[in-house]
Design an enzyme around this catalytic site. Structure first.
Site, PDB file in Angstrom:
ATOM      1  N   GLU A 117       0.834  -1.193   0.000  1.00 53.70           N
ATOM      2  CA  GLU A 117       0.000   0.000   0.000  1.00 53.70           C
ATOM      3  C   GLU A 117       0.879   1.258   0.000  1.00 53.70           C
ATOM      4  O   GLU A 117       1.869   1.309   0.726  1.00 53.70           O
ATOM      5  CB  GLU A 117      -0.892   0.025   1.253  1.00 53.70           C
ATOM      6  N   LYS A 119       2.149   4.589   1.339  1.00 50.75           N
ATOM      7  CA  LYS A 119       2.105   5.103   2.718  1.00 50.75           C
ATOM      8  C   LYS A 119       1.693   6.572   2.683  1.00 50.75           C
ATOM      9  O   LYS A 119       2.487   7.445   2.329  1.00 50.75           O
ATOM     10  CB  LYS A 119       3.464   4.945   3.397  1.00 50.75           C
ATOM     11  N   ASP A 121       0.759  10.329   3.743  1.00 50.38           N
ATOM     12  CA  ASP A 121       1.347  11.267   4.695  1.00 50.38           C
ATOM     13  C   ASP A 121       0.247  12.181   5.208  1.00 50.38           C
ATOM     14  O   ASP A 121       0.060  13.299   4.741  1.00 50.38           O
ATOM     15  CB  ASP A 121       2.455  12.082   4.018  1.00 50.38           C
ATOM     16  N   TYR A 229      -7.707   1.582   5.533  1.00 51.85           N
ATOM     17  CA  TYR A 229      -6.787   0.469   5.270  1.00 51.85           C
ATOM     18  C   TYR A 229      -6.700  -0.565   6.387  1.00 51.85           C
ATOM     19  O   TYR A 229      -5.965  -1.550   6.258  1.00 51.85           O
ATOM     20  CB  TYR A 229      -5.375   1.003   4.995  1.00 51.85           C
ATOM     21  N   LYS A 317      10.399   3.498   3.698  1.00 50.29           N
ATOM     22  CA  LYS A 317      10.375   4.934   3.462  1.00 50.29           C
ATOM     23  C   LYS A 317      11.139   5.284   2.190  1.00 50.29           C
ATOM     24  O   LYS A 317      12.173   4.691   1.882  1.00 50.29           O
ATOM     25  CB  LYS A 317      10.998   5.674   4.654  1.00 50.29           C
ATOM     26  N   CYS A 411       6.877  49.063  -1.133  1.00 52.24           N
ATOM     27  CA  CYS A 411       6.466  48.012  -2.056  1.00 52.24           C
ATOM     28  C   CYS A 411       7.448  47.927  -3.213  1.00 52.24           C
ATOM     29  O   CYS A 411       7.750  48.962  -3.844  1.00 52.24           O
ATOM     30  CB  CYS A 411       5.056  48.303  -2.577  1.00 52.24           C
ATOM     31  N   CYS A 414       5.355  49.212  -6.563  1.00 58.06           N
ATOM     32  CA  CYS A 414       4.814  50.568  -6.762  1.00 58.06           C
ATOM     33  C   CYS A 414       5.463  51.621  -5.881  1.00 58.06           C
ATOM     34  O   CYS A 414       5.186  52.817  -6.051  1.00 58.06           O
ATOM     35  CB  CYS A 414       3.304  50.567  -6.550  1.00 58.06           C
ATOM     36  N   CYS A 429       1.371  45.718   0.934  1.00 58.96           N
ATOM     37  CA  CYS A 429       1.168  46.955   0.186  1.00 58.96           C
ATOM     38  C   CYS A 429      -0.342  47.145   0.114  1.00 58.96           C
ATOM     39  O   CYS A 429      -1.060  46.249  -0.325  1.00 58.96           O
ATOM     40  CB  CYS A 429       1.759  46.848  -1.218  1.00 58.96           C
ATOM     41  N   CYS A 434      -1.276  49.291  -7.193  1.00 62.00           N
ATOM     42  CA  CYS A 434      -0.022  48.557  -7.317  1.00 62.00           C
ATOM     43  C   CYS A 434      -0.106  47.628  -8.520  1.00 62.00           C
ATOM     44  O   CYS A 434      -1.043  46.818  -8.617  1.00 62.00           O
ATOM     45  CB  CYS A 434       0.232  47.754  -6.046  1.00 62.00           C
TER      46      CYS A 434
END
Length: 668
Positions: A117, A119, A121, A229, A317, A411, A414, A429, A434
């Protein structure tokens, strides 16, 4: 290593691993990568094997996960939810197969059937079904005791409320992994960064953080899903094997990963691993390895469990997807809501077959916390399709030539002064004009729920910007037919239709206009409240923060955002240009009196005769507020069929719950 040195190192590893377990399992905020954690764990395991007299009974190598948080009710698992032993090489997997055969007394040449299967996360959970109905859900916790997150799990659309079975078992405890797919994870982080919130480090943290919210409405807005599972305790049903269990779970209507395979022998399992590793980058979700399980449940029972893991399974892993490179420069970029985000330009490096030259630094506080400098050697990690991130600075490789990159005060697009909102990590900003914000601002301004400029899609907006026809949202109203005829694939009729749509949008409701401006934290509902509370645009513009806070549903953060928006000179100029071009927000009628004045209603589920919009208008016409979320300030929740987390929250807070009939009776 002598005994005193080994004892000192073991003590350090105990404390360090325990700290990282708390960060990972309880706070959903790990400081190190999985690979770094695995290295610490393996070192401790080897030291305990070499110095068994120094091993403690409460060692992390004998325990699972972290303790259940006090903020949730605790759930005792009928059967422990164990962790898995890890393997990191083909040699580890072959040794696993050999151990099983020795333990069972099986000849070395005999082939064992395995189930392989991917794995996932994510966050391990247990779902309890009684007579086919989902009754309780919990986290794994420390393996013995988990957190009751039933209300949150009910918001996960792939978790069936009822098993699809004509004769469901009287009890079945189903285990699985709740996860957040990669694309929704990226979108969630974009939104968090735009709202000044710290991004999640990875999809696993996002899934865990979403499921461990005290408010289920937050969980409901995150597109979590699940793969099932395994099982815990059962009554009224038995399974001969893992493969038969997975087949049955699927017929029950529960998601099972379609990539799972039953294989003959460990060599076939190794082929499965290699195949999945090759597919890893194309999958829409994060995986960090492959789980190999003995298929036959009789064999599993005979093999039994160790202190923290079963003997009949192993997690192989994947190698960490990390690399060391150099930060050549840091570039500040501006998003739609004005958040200025630092991005690292890297010396190009290959990770898992992909050349990486950029990495996100998330925000300026993160840059300072990690002390990231231009010229630094850094470890970067690439997780699936997600933009690579800087994991760690290698300070021992510094030469003294590295340069601190300061937070921007203006910024970069701008030149406007930037601001940092108290309580937020983002630097922003606030100028509507902008250039970096204009495209997304126009898309929002013209959208259906805002000014509703029919036909003004992203392709036309791109051409307007490229040709320099618009430089702010106000310029939309000075576009001529001659301008439009410069567009690709633009004809007379299309141009006329677009000009008519732009002209038609000039006459709008005040609430719609306020929403269209894209003021941070001001959605449709809040914009409508502002309009009804102040009546005119001028009154909204000149409103003081204390006046804004007097509105029942507006808090300090929203009030501050509105004030800052209209106090910004560039924004005031843009609004004045819009008004000068003929945009005329109609005065809103202030709500005075009514039987529901000062009362807040929330509608959830499907009402038998009323639409949600009709019901909300009925409340608003009587001076009340129709909100989208349940809180302590909610007076009534009107619940229809298939009412979900909002009903759960109302019951939890003791809010009065009404049926549609009871609601309608209030108007008699």
């Amino acid at each position: 290593m002598d005994n005193p040195s080994a004892a000192a190192r073991i003590e350090f590893l105990y404390n360090e691993i325990a700290r990282h377990n708390r960060l990972y399992y309880e706070n959903d905020a790990p400081e190190i990568t999985d690979a770094e954690y695995d290295a610490l764990f393996q070192e401790l395991k080897l030291l305990e094997e070499e110095y068994p007299d120094l091993a403690r009974p409460d060692s992390p190598t004998t325990r699972v996960g972290g303790k259940a948080a006090d903020k949730f009710l605790q759930v005792k698992h009928s059967l422990p939810m164990l962790s898995l032993e890890n393997g990191f090489s083909e040699e580890d997997i072959i040794a696993f197969d050999e151990r099983i055969k020795r333990f069972l007394g099986i000849p070395a040449e005999k082939v064992i059937e395995y189930v392989c299967e991917p794995k996932m996360d994510g966050l391990a959970v247990e779902l309890i079904y009684k007579s086919g109905t989902f009754t309780q859900g919990s986290t794994r916790g420390d393996g013995e005791t988990g957190e009751d997150i039933t209300a949150n799990l009910k918001t996960v659309k792939d978790i069936s409320k009822h098993l699809k079975s004509p004769a469901p078992p009287s009890l079945i405890e189903i285990r699985g992994e709740v996860y957040l797919p990669i694309e929704p994870f990226r979108e969630l982080n974009r939104t968090r960064e735009e709202n000044g919130e710290p991004p999640f480090a990875n999809p696993r943290n996002a899934a865990a953080g979403s499921l461990r919210q005290l408010d289920p409405t937050i969980t409901a807005h995150r597109p979590l899903t699940i793969f099932c599972y395994a099982i815990g305790k059962t009554e009224g049903i038995k399974f001969p094997s893992q493969s038969k269990l997975l087949e049955t779970l699927s017929t029950f209507g529960l998601p099972v990963n379609p990539l799972i395979e039953r294989v003959s022998g460990i060599n076939e399992a190794i082929k499965f691993y290699n195949n999945i590793e090759n597919k890893r980058d194309s999958l829409p979700y994060e995986i960090d390895g492959v789980v190999i399980k003995v298929d036959d449940f009789g064999m599993q029972r005979e093999l039994g469990d160790k202190s923290r893991s079963p003997r009949w399974a192993i997690a192989w892993k994947f190698p960490p997807r990390q690399a060391v490179t150099v930060i050549e420069s840091i570039i500040p970029s501006v998003g739609r809501t004005g958040v200025i985000t630092p991005t690292a330009n890297l010396r190009p490096v290959e990770i898992s077959g992909v050349i990486v030259s950029r990495a996100t630094l998330h925000n300026w506080e993160e840059v300072e916390r990690k002390d990231i400098r231009v010229g630094d050697n850094v470890i970067i990690e690439r997780a699936g399709d997600v933009i690579p991130a800087v994991v760690k600075v290698l300070t021992d490789k510094r030469t003294g030539e590295e340069r601190i990159f300061p937070r921007p005060v203006k910024c970069p697009e701008c030149g406007s002064e930037v601001v940092k909102i108290p309580g937020e990590v983002a630097i922003r900003c606030l100028s509507l004009d902008c250039p970096a914000r204009i495209k997304e601002s126009i898309i929002h301004f013209a959208s259906r729920n805002a000014m509703d400029i029919t036909g003004l899609g992203e392709k036309y907006i791109d051409q307007m910007l490229r040709l320099g026809i618009v430089k702010s949202i106000a310029d939309l109203y000075s576009i001529t037919k001659e301008d439009l005829m410069k567009f690709e694939r633009m004809g007379d009729k299309l141009a006329d239709n677009l000009l008519n749509a732009i002209s038609k949008s000039k006459n709008c409701e005040l609430g719609i206009f306020l929403f269209a401006l894209g003021i941070r934290h001001v959605g449709e509902h809040t914009a409508k409240l502002l309009a009804e509370s102040f009546g005119t645009l001028e009154n909204v513009i000149t409103a003081k923060e204390e006046e804004l806070l007097a509105i029942r549903e507006i808090g300090p953060q929203v009030a501050e955002s509105i004030s800052e928006f209209f106090n910004d000179q560039d924004n005031r100029v843009t609004v004045e240009k819009l008004l000068a071009s003929g945009v005329t927000p109609s005065e809103a009628k202030k709500r005075i009196g009514g039987r529901f004045t000062g009362k807040t209603f929330v509608f959830t589920g499907t009402l038998p005769t009323l639409t949600r919009n009709d019901a909300q208008k009925m409340v608003e016409n009587e001076g009340g507020n129709a909100s989208g979320s349940v809180s302590k300030k909610t007076d009534y929740v009107v619940a229809g069929e298939e009412a979900g987390s909002k009903l759960d929250k109302a019951l939890q807070l003791g809010v009065t719950v009404l049926t549609e009939e009871e609601f309608l009776n209030m108007f008699l």
